[in-house]
Design a protein around this motif. Sequence first.
Motif, PDB file in Angstrom:
ATOM      1  N   LYS A 163     -18.497  30.378 -60.371  1.00  0.00           N
ATOM      2  CA  LYS A 163     -18.761  28.977 -60.057  1.00  0.00           C
ATOM      3  C   LYS A 163     -18.100  28.655 -58.722  1.00  0.00           C
ATOM      4  O   LYS A 163     -16.993  29.099 -58.438  1.00  0.00           O
ATOM      5  N   GLN A 164     -18.801  27.894 -57.893  1.00  0.00           N
ATOM      6  CA  GLN A 164     -18.281  27.503 -56.593  1.00  0.00           C
ATOM      7  C   GLN A 164     -18.485  26.011 -56.382  1.00  0.00           C
ATOM      8  O   GLN A 164     -19.219  25.354 -57.137  1.00  0.00           O
ATOM      9  N   ARG A 165     -17.848  25.488 -55.329  1.00  0.00           N
ATOM     10  CA  ARG A 165     -18.011  24.083 -54.997  1.00  0.00           C
ATOM     11  C   ARG A 165     -18.211  23.910 -53.499  1.00  0.00           C
ATOM     12  O   ARG A 165     -17.734  24.706 -52.698  1.00  0.00           O
ATOM     13  N   ILE A 243     -15.958  15.302 -39.592  1.00  0.00           N
ATOM     14  CA  ILE A 243     -15.827  15.774 -40.965  1.00  0.00           C
ATOM     15  C   ILE A 243     -16.855  16.864 -41.218  1.00  0.00           C
ATOM     16  O   ILE A 243     -18.002  16.769 -40.765  1.00  0.00           O
ATOM     17  N   MET A 244     -16.478  17.912 -41.950  1.00  0.00           N
ATOM     18  CA  MET A 244     -17.417  18.978 -42.264  1.00  0.00           C
ATOM     19  C   MET A 244     -17.578  19.149 -43.769  1.00  0.00           C
ATOM     20  O   MET A 244     -16.752  18.666 -44.562  1.00  0.00           O
ATOM     21  N   TYR A 245     -18.633  19.873 -44.147  1.00  0.00           N
ATOM     22  CA  TYR A 245     -19.020  20.049 -45.548  1.00  0.00           C
ATOM     23  C   TYR A 245     -19.439  21.497 -45.705  1.00  0.00           C
ATOM     24  O   TYR A 245     -20.405  21.950 -45.090  1.00  0.00           O
ATOM     25  N   LEU A 246     -18.666  22.262 -46.499  1.00  0.00           N
ATOM     26  CA  LEU A 246     -18.882  23.707 -46.562  1.00  0.00           C
ATOM     27  C   LEU A 246     -18.353  24.233 -47.887  1.00  0.00           C
ATOM     28  O   LEU A 246     -17.747  23.485 -48.665  1.00  0.00           O
ATOM     29  N   PHE A 247     -18.568  25.526 -48.136  1.00  0.00           N
ATOM     30  CA  PHE A 247     -18.031  26.149 -49.344  1.00  0.00           C
ATOM     31  C   PHE A 247     -16.515  25.940 -49.416  1.00  0.00           C
ATOM     32  O   PHE A 247     -15.799  26.158 -48.435  1.00  0.00           O
ATOM     33  N   GLU A 248     -16.025  25.575 -50.595  1.00  0.00           N
ATOM     34  CA  GLU A 248     -14.591  25.400 -50.783  1.00  0.00           C
ATOM     35  C   GLU A 248     -13.838  26.690 -50.470  1.00  0.00           C
ATOM     36  O   GLU A 248     -12.778  26.668 -49.826  1.00  0.00           O
ATOM     37  N   GLY A 249     -14.368  27.827 -50.932  1.00  0.00           N
ATOM     38  CA  GLY A 249     -13.702  29.097 -50.701  1.00  0.00           C
ATOM     39  C   GLY A 249     -13.580  29.424 -49.223  1.00  0.00           C
ATOM     40  O   GLY A 249     -12.613  30.079 -48.800  1.00  0.00           O
ATOM     41  N   TRP A 268     -16.652  16.526 -55.181  1.00  0.00           N
ATOM     42  CA  TRP A 268     -17.185  17.828 -54.788  1.00  0.00           C
ATOM     43  C   TRP A 268     -18.118  18.384 -55.862  1.00  0.00           C
ATOM     44  O   TRP A 268     -17.707  18.543 -57.020  1.00  0.00           O
ATOM     45  N   PRO A 269     -19.347  18.718 -55.496  1.00  0.00           N
ATOM     46  CA  PRO A 269     -20.293  19.266 -56.495  1.00  0.00           C
ATOM     47  C   PRO A 269     -20.079  20.763 -56.716  1.00  0.00           C
ATOM     48  O   PRO A 269     -19.752  21.503 -55.787  1.00  0.00           O
ATOM     49  N   SER A 270     -20.227  21.186 -57.943  1.00  0.00           N
ATOM     50  CA  SER A 270     -20.111  22.606 -58.269  1.00  0.00           C
ATOM     51  C   SER A 270     -21.496  23.198 -58.486  1.00  0.00           C
ATOM     52  O   SER A 270     -22.463  22.476 -58.783  1.00  0.00           O
ATOM     53  N   PHE A 271     -21.607  24.513 -58.369  1.00  0.00           N
ATOM     54  CA  PHE A 271     -22.885  25.196 -58.538  1.00  0.00           C
ATOM     55  C   PHE A 271     -22.607  26.639 -58.925  1.00  0.00           C
ATOM     56  O   PHE A 271     -21.515  27.166 -58.676  1.00  0.00           O
ATOM     57  N   PRO A 272     -23.573  27.329 -59.555  1.00  0.00           N
ATOM     58  CA  PRO A 272     -23.368  28.730 -59.962  1.00  0.00           C
ATOM     59  C   PRO A 272     -23.126  29.626 -58.753  1.00  0.00           C
ATOM     60  O   PRO A 272     -23.665  29.402 -57.672  1.00  0.00           O
ATOM     61  N   SER A 301     -11.228  37.312 -61.938  1.00  0.00           N
ATOM     62  CA  SER A 301     -10.054  36.574 -62.353  1.00  0.00           C
ATOM     63  C   SER A 301     -10.445  35.183 -62.856  1.00  0.00           C
ATOM     64  O   SER A 301     -11.500  34.660 -62.476  1.00  0.00           O
ATOM     65  N   PRO A 302      -9.614  34.558 -63.694  1.00  0.00           N
ATOM     66  CA  PRO A 302      -9.912  33.200 -64.155  1.00  0.00           C
ATOM     67  C   PRO A 302     -10.099  32.227 -62.988  1.00  0.00           C
ATOM     68  O   PRO A 302     -10.963  31.362 -63.040  1.00  0.00           O
ATOM     69  N   ALA A 303      -9.312  32.414 -61.904  1.00  0.00           N
ATOM     70  CA  ALA A 303      -9.458  31.531 -60.751  1.00  0.00           C
ATOM     71  C   ALA A 303     -10.822  31.715 -60.088  1.00  0.00           C
ATOM     72  O   ALA A 303     -11.468  30.762 -59.678  1.00  0.00           O
ATOM     73  N   ALA A 304     -11.277  32.980 -59.998  1.00  0.00           N
ATOM     74  CA  ALA A 304     -12.571  33.253 -59.364  1.00  0.00           C
ATOM     75  C   ALA A 304     -13.718  32.702 -60.200  1.00  0.00           C
ATOM     76  O   ALA A 304     -14.766  32.360 -59.665  1.00  0.00           O
ATOM     77  N   ARG A 305     -13.521  32.633 -61.482  1.00  0.00           N
ATOM     78  CA  ARG A 305     -14.574  32.064 -62.331  1.00  0.00           C
ATOM     79  C   ARG A 305     -14.798  30.587 -62.068  1.00  0.00           C
ATOM     80  O   ARG A 305     -15.871  30.056 -62.320  1.00  0.00           O
ATOM     81  N   GLU A 306     -13.787  29.920 -61.549  1.00  0.00           N
ATOM     82  CA  GLU A 306     -13.876  28.476 -61.398  1.00  0.00           C
ATOM     83  C   GLU A 306     -13.910  28.024 -59.943  1.00  0.00           C
ATOM     84  O   GLU A 306     -13.856  26.827 -59.660  1.00  0.00           O
ATOM     85  N   LEU A 307     -13.956  28.979 -58.986  1.00  0.00           N
ATOM     86  CA  LEU A 307     -13.970  28.588 -57.595  1.00  0.00           C
ATOM     87  C   LEU A 307     -15.193  27.746 -57.276  1.00  0.00           C
ATOM     88  O   LEU A 307     -16.281  28.010 -57.793  1.00  0.00           O
TER      89      LEU A 307
END
Length: 307
Positions: A163-165, A243-249, A268-272, A301-307
């Motif tokens: 998951k990413q945002r 201001i910019m808008y990009l992948f959180e990661g 912030w919207p999340s997406f698969p 990792s649990p963190a990567a599952r929720e990025l």
Amino acid sequence: MNIDLGELNAFITVARANGFREGARLSGGSASALSDAIRRLETRLGVRLFNRTTRNVSLTEAGSSLLERLAPALGEVENALDVVNGYRDRPAGTLRLNIPVSAARLALREIIPAFLARYPDILLEVITEESFVDLMAAGCDAGIRYDERLEQDMIALPIGPRKQRFAAAAAPSYLAQHPTPQHPKDLLNHACIRGRFASGAMFPWEFEKDGETVEVAVNGPFIMRPGGGTDLAVDVAKAGIGIMYLFEGWLQPYFNDGSLVPILQDWWPSFPGPKLYYPGRRLVPSPLRAFIDFVRAWPVSPAAREL
């Protein structure tokens, strides 16, 4: 008619590269050798396959028809030869992946080095492409994309963060001179760093919170296209331009060092996350099979599952 696979491979190489020089660069051969092979093939067939000018090389109608039929057929020949690799101690051959720049940065930075270390006999070629392409026509074994419609015979496998945002951010210097947005619609009064798809359409800024979705048609002094322009856009934002808008990661390292500040975090919207996709109705080459198995076994990792 005697069939020369070398001439047919030369034809496909030039057709996919849209030229002899680029074909030579991609294949590691020479433009003159490719030209000679194409000339022999055209003589053998009795038809012209390419229209040639000093500036352009393009397929004729006959060439387009031949490519449409020939590419899948030669792919099956390669697959048949790949069966021999099953008798080797470890997989070998070439694996071609078609991926967007964002996936290369956010999903593959750890996977690829580990995969190449595990399989030293595999040559990995990565082609960055933001638009959805026909894998077979592009000469690729597999691709990586986000939640896009796939053809019915495609198999999709999660790779990287599940998951990413998307995140909004600005430099401290920008926020020192402008009020911090409290709602996505406040962005209409700010300078924004925008993105444009290869198609020409502008990248939408979408936000969501408690079931409410807001799309904002922002404006600003800088527009980027996907790919190499993304890092430049980050530099523009860090300079306090907007201001910019990009992948959180992608932005997280700049949040960590303080050069950018997250804003509107509640929106912030999340997406698969991205998926590895490949044709399901053909024999899977051993390099691709090795990569699929490697991705399936890769720990998330649990963190990567929720990025």
